[in-house]
Scaffold this active site. Structure first.
Site, mmCIF file in Angstrom:
data_model
loop_
_atom_site.group_PDB
_atom_site.id
_atom_site.type_symbol
_atom_site.label_atom_id
_atom_site.label_comp_id
_atom_site.label_asym_id
_atom_site.label_seq_id
_atom_site.Cartn_x
_atom_site.Cartn_y
_atom_site.Cartn_z
ATOM 1 N N VAL A 175 0.915 -1.151 0.000
ATOM 2 C CA VAL A 175 0.000 0.000 0.000
ATOM 3 C C VAL A 175 0.949 1.195 0.000
ATOM 4 O O VAL A 175 1.504 1.558 1.031
ATOM 5 C CB VAL A 175 -0.936 0.003 1.216
ATOM 6 C CG1 VAL A 175 -1.795 1.258 1.230
ATOM 7 C CG2 VAL A 175 -1.819 -1.245 1.214
ATOM 8 N N PRO A 176 1.178 1.789 -1.181
ATOM 9 C CA PRO A 176 2.329 2.668 -1.399
ATOM 10 C C PRO A 176 2.213 4.086 -0.833
ATOM 11 O O PRO A 176 2.149 5.066 -1.569
ATOM 12 C CB PRO A 176 2.436 2.690 -2.926
ATOM 13 C CG PRO A 176 1.025 2.545 -3.384
ATOM 14 C CD PRO A 176 0.385 1.603 -2.401
ATOM 15 N N CYS A 177 2.254 4.189 0.477
ATOM 16 C CA CYS A 177 2.192 5.505 1.114
ATOM 17 C C CYS A 177 3.431 6.344 0.795
ATOM 18 O O CYS A 177 3.402 7.571 0.915
ATOM 19 C CB CYS A 177 1.983 5.379 2.611
ATOM 20 S SG CYS A 177 3.105 4.259 3.432
ATOM 21 N N HIS A 178 4.497 5.695 0.319
ATOM 22 C CA HIS A 178 5.698 6.446 -0.072
ATOM 23 C C HIS A 178 5.439 7.324 -1.290
ATOM 24 O O HIS A 178 6.233 8.215 -1.583
ATOM 25 C CB HIS A 178 6.873 5.490 -0.333
ATOM 26 C CG HIS A 178 6.625 4.479 -1.406
ATOM 27 N ND1 HIS A 178 5.959 3.286 -1.166
ATOM 28 C CD2 HIS A 178 6.928 4.478 -2.729
ATOM 29 C CE1 HIS A 178 5.881 2.595 -2.296
ATOM 30 N NE2 HIS A 178 6.463 3.300 -3.263
#
Length: 160
Positions: free
Chosen positions: A125-128
């Site tokens: 879950v690409p919060c970056h």
């Protein structure tokens, strides 16, 4: 709950599955908001083989998206934010404000930031992929250097 620790180019990753074997967390080494050892369950290096394989492909540069069943635990708003994060293509970024507007909550950029900081399934879950209004790499529960590495990796900017 059970957990597994694997090596990666961004350091050790801890994968956690629930009692049904569904991935509910992926923590980087030193990440904020990680439960204590009891909350991770017993260690079992035979779990989450599909996640381990897909992470290997991601780090090898042959996978941009993950095709995994996930069971993150959080509020309805957090789940909405985490789902929206999954729609940001690899190598691209959005600001907290842009994501808030996409969710139909234009004044909720701080709430989006708070929900993002509590994302329990980092990388997948690409919060970056969320950045500050100016494009700066503000905040990342796994550390700004790791965030920079992930974005550079996705953009193919790390070299061979």
């Amino acid at each position: 709950m059970k957990h597994r620790v694997i090596d990666s180019p961004v350091g050790p990753l801890t994968l956690v599955v629930d009692d049904a074997g569904v991935l509910c967390a992926l923590y980087t080494d030193g990440q904020k908001y990680v439960p204590d050892a009891v909350g991770l369950g017993e260690r079992d290096d035979t779990i989450a083989d599909d996640a381990v394989a897909q992470l290997g492909e991601y780090f090898a540069g042959t996978r941009d998206d993950f095709d995994l069943t996930l069971a993150p635990r959080g509020t309805a708003f957090q789940a909405e934010v985490w789902e929206a994060l999954r729609a940001i293509p690899a190598g691209e970024t959005r600001t907290y404000g842009e994501l808030a507007r996409e969710l139909g909550r234009p004044g909720a950029s701080r709430a989006v930031g708070a929900a993002t900081g509590r994302n329990p399934i980092s990388i997948i879950v690409p919060c970056h992929r969320l950045v500050g209004a100016s494009g700066s790499l503000t905040g990342y529960a796994g550390g700004v250097e790791r965030k920079r590495w992930l974005l550079d990796h996705e953009r193919g900017e790390l070299g061979a």
